[in-house]
Design an enzyme around this catalytic site. Structure first.
Site, short mmCIF file in Angstrom:
data_model
loop_
_atom_site.label_atom_id
_atom_site.label_comp_id
_atom_site.label_asym_id
_atom_site.label_seq_id
_atom_site.Cartn_x
_atom_site.Cartn_y
_atom_site.Cartn_z
N THR A 29 5.43 24.71 14.26
CA THR A 29 5.23 25.43 13.27
C THR A 29 4.84 26.87 13.74
OG1 THR A 29 4.42 23.50 12.03
CG2 THR A 29 3.30 25.69 11.62
N GLY A 30 4.99 27.81 12.97
CA GLY A 30 4.58 29.15 13.72
C GLY A 30 5.65 30.17 13.54
N LYS A 94 -2.95 24.87 21.32
CA LYS A 94 -2.20 25.03 20.07
C LYS A 94 -3.06 24.81 18.78
CE LYS A 94 2.01 23.10 19.68
NZ LYS A 94 2.16 24.36 18.78
N GLY A 95 -2.26 25.20 17.64
CA GLY A 95 -3.36 24.86 16.47
C GLY A 95 -3.44 26.20 15.80
N GLU A 103 1.78 18.16 15.31
CA GLU A 103 2.71 18.88 16.41
C GLU A 103 2.49 18.04 17.67
OE1 GLU A 103 2.49 23.46 15.38
OE2 GLU A 103 0.83 22.71 16.42
C1 5RP Z 1 0.65 25.94 15.07
C2 5RP Z 1 0.66 26.38 16.37
C3 5RP Z 1 1.46 27.41 16.58
O1 5RP Z 1 2.78 27.05 17.62
C4 5RP Z 1 0.93 28.27 17.40
O2 5RP Z 1 -0.11 28.91 16.58
C5 5RP Z 1 1.80 29.64 17.91
O3 5RP Z 1 2.19 30.28 16.74
P1 5RP Z 1 3.25 31.71 16.70
O4 5RP Z 1 4.52 31.06 17.21
O5 5RP Z 1 3.03 32.01 15.35
O6 5RP Z 1 2.48 32.50 17.92
O7 5RP Z 1 0.08 25.56 17.22
O8 5RP Z 1 -0.47 25.00 14.77
#
Ligand code: 5RP
Length: 217
Positions: A29-30, A94-95, A103
């Protein structure tokens, strides 16, 4: 100035090349994963996917990827996800998107877990806050015991948990992670240990640096 979007895209495109016909793949996610979905839609391997969030599921379906319910898939060949922090030791935080519970489940189910990130995510040592998912049952008593935990606004996780951030230092993740895991009421925390991580693909300028447990591969 770093072009983090370019670096995210490069890391995501490199990871997308690992996906081949017949694979079952977990999607994180992200914003970095958003580039991964685009790359997979372009390459179009005959793969099946499970998503770690409704946001990823909807985006993947919109791009024409074959998304399955994870209840019906017993193992994954590969999982690919972003990270908020990547330490030299190989530990991750993460998170940031509040999806760390799913995840972590998806990463653990995969034969190989690949992390994709831009170079701003590299840190010498992890630092707080550490994302948490908390049980709603007994929430107020838990928040009284766990000081320095700030509940995020924005509703519950897809599994009914409360997303929060533990405003702490991370002196030793090998101590903090099991302590958080052993705390009643914490469903999952955002510390991912190096044993879970197969490799990290980091966009650095126009290159993709590949590391494993902190060493360049
Ligand atoms: C979501 C996550 C994402 O992988 C993390 O926040 C990185 O996000 P982005 O790719 O937008 O920088 O752990 O729960």
């Amino acid at each position: 100035m770093k072009d983090v979007e370019h670096e995210k895209r490069l890391a995501a495109e490199a990871a997308a090349e690992l996906v081949t016909d017949g694979m079952r793949v977990g999607l994180g996610t992200g914003s970095t994963v958003a580039y991964l979905l685009e790359a997979l839609a372009r390459r179009a391997p005959r793969a099946e996917y499970v998503a770690t969030s409704p946001r990823t599921r909807d985006a993947a379906l919109a791009q024409g990827l074959a998304v399955k319910e994870f209840d019906r898939v017993d193992r994954l060949d590969l999982a690919i996800d972003g990270a908020d922090q990547v330490a030299a030791s190989g530990w991750l935080v993460k998170g940031g998107g509040g999806a760390h519970t799913r995840e972590k489940i998806v990463a653990a189910a995969a034969d190989r877990f690949i992390v994709i990130a831009d170079s701003s995510k590299l840190v010498d040592e992890l630092h707080g806050p550490v994302p948490l998912e908390l049980s709603t049952f007994g929430l107020e008593s838990m928040l009284r015991r766990l000081t320095s935990v700030v509940v995020r606004q924005g509703g519950l996780s897809p599994d009914g948990g409360v997303i929060a951030d533990y405003q702490c230092g991370v002196v030793d993740p090998w101590v903090l992670a099991p302590a958080l895991s052993a705390t009643p009421g914490i469903i999952a925390h955002g510390l991912f240990d190096p044993e879970l991580v197969g490799a990290v693909f980091i966009g650095v300028g126009d290159e993709v640096l590949r590391t494993m447990k902190g060493a360049v591969i």
